[in-house]
Design an enzyme around this catalytic site. Structure first.
Site, PDB file in Angstrom:
ATOM      1  N   GLY A 184      -3.769   6.798  69.649  1.00 15.42           N
ATOM      2  CA  GLY A 184      -3.967   8.155  70.145  1.00 15.42           C
ATOM      3  C   GLY A 184      -3.166   9.194  69.393  1.00 15.42           C
ATOM      4  CB  CYS A 219     -15.281   4.339  76.559  1.00 19.78           C
ATOM      5  SG  CYS A 219     -16.593   5.483  76.032  1.00 19.78           S
TER       6      CYS A 219
END
Length: 352
Positions: free
Chosen positions: A232, A115
């Site tokens: 992703g 993150c």
């Protein structure tokens, strides 16, 4: 005692760790997403994808230890297999939080090393941990040692990026994985982008840094004993399926949320079963919705996760509008969902 404690004591949580179903769930998973993958979202995703592995939002270890667990760690038994994702960088606290998560019935504990938000950077966790492999390894070792004392230990895994900022050498990424693997981690979820800690928002960090799936593929080739999950930018069934030729699984993020029927199509394609219509799937959620309403949960907290179900379909915009505008109103109930379904052409049970 929390609801989760009561479920654990009564044996209602199925013990999936080490089972074929748990191992198979590596193939398809839904990413931990802040403000999105709460328990209501996960119940909906489990309905769509019976075989997928689900993840909580990231919860900081301090919050697990000292916070309101009944809220932060809320979990319905139907969610299994479900992993608790932890944030933090203090091995002792992470170890305590991992034990709590395992005792509450989570099937896996995952450490967030990806993150990029400012808040995470200020707290020295998330993506900035990519620059501290020794600290990550120490944290993982402490978590593994702590959960190993339990009657049923749980796997400790890591979700990471390829690197941060200008780290563009594959060898640095591989060395990070090697050091953490040496501490006992056997599974890595690889968000195949760098995290840019300066100059990009978290949203931009999910879109701007270039994807390098080849790094994840190379890691799997060179370290076949590790489970490598690719994450992703996966937006279609074809893209997700292509990753299975090179890695152990594909993790969907925003695509699973904004187009949840994709999750259902993947589950059916990869694991078998009958493809169900969007309307049929949504109506199967009715008992859960009505049970939550009876407990005092507002409809808006559930329907916000349903808005993308008719993505790209006739009536999809009206479906979203009806739910968005009506779910926050006092007394909103299942009849609002039926009204939204009706504009998509699913009228056969509108009077139910």
């Amino acid at each position: 005692m929390t609801a989760a404690d009561q479920h654990q004591e009564s044996g209602k949580f199925p013990d999936l760790r080490g089972t074929t179903r748990y191992a198979a769930s590596l193939r398809l998973s839904v990413a931990p997403m802040m403000d999105w993958t709460d328990t209501h979202c996960r119940v909906f995703h489990r309905l769509l994808a019976p075989h997928a592995r689900l993840y909580t939002e990231m919860v900081h270890a301090n919050a697990v230890i000292h916070g309101d667990r009944s809220r932060l760690l809320a979990m319905d038994p139907v969610e299994h297999p479900v992993a608790l994702q932890l944030g933090g960088s203090e091995p002792e606290l992470l170890a305590q939080a991992a034990v709590i998560g395992a005792q509450l019935g989570f099937d896996e504990v995952n450490l967030n090393c990806g993150c990029p938000s400012d808040r995470v950077q200020a707290g020295r966790f998330g993506a900035c941990l990519m620059r501290e492999p020794a600290l990550v390894a120490g944290s993982v070792a402490a978590m593994i040692e702590a959960v190993s004392t339990l009657e049923t230990p749980v796997p400790v895994t890591v979700k990471c990026r390829l690197g941060v900022d200008d780290d563009h050498r594959y060898e640095v990424f591989r060395d990070f994985v090697d050091e953490v693997a040496a501490a006992g981690c056997r599974m890595f979820v690889v968000h195949a982008r760098n995290a840019w800690l300066k100059g990009l928002s978290p949203k931009e960090n999910r879109e701007v840094p270039p994807l390098r799936y080849d790094w994840a593929y190379a890691l799997k080739r060179e370290r076949p004993e590790l489970a490598v999950i690719v994450n992703g930018g996966i937006a279609t069934q074809e893209e997700a399926t292509a990753h299975l030729d090179h890695a152990d699984g594909a993790m969907l993020g925003r695509a699973a949320y904004h187009d949840p029927w994709l999750l259902h199509r993947l589950d059916v394609a990869w694991f078998g079963g009958q493809l169900r219509t969007r309307g049929e799937l949504l109506r199967a959620l009715r008992p859960y919705v009505e049970a939550q309403l009876a407990r005092g949960v507002f409809l808006k907290h559930i329907t916000r996760h349903l808005l993308g179900l008719f993505h790209g379909e006739r009536g999809g915009r009206a479906f979203r509008q009806i739910l968005s505008e009506g779910a926050h109103r006092p007394g909103a109930d299942w009849s609002l969902v039926e009204a939204a379904l009706a504009v998509t052409g699913h009228k056969e049970q509108a009077a139910a």
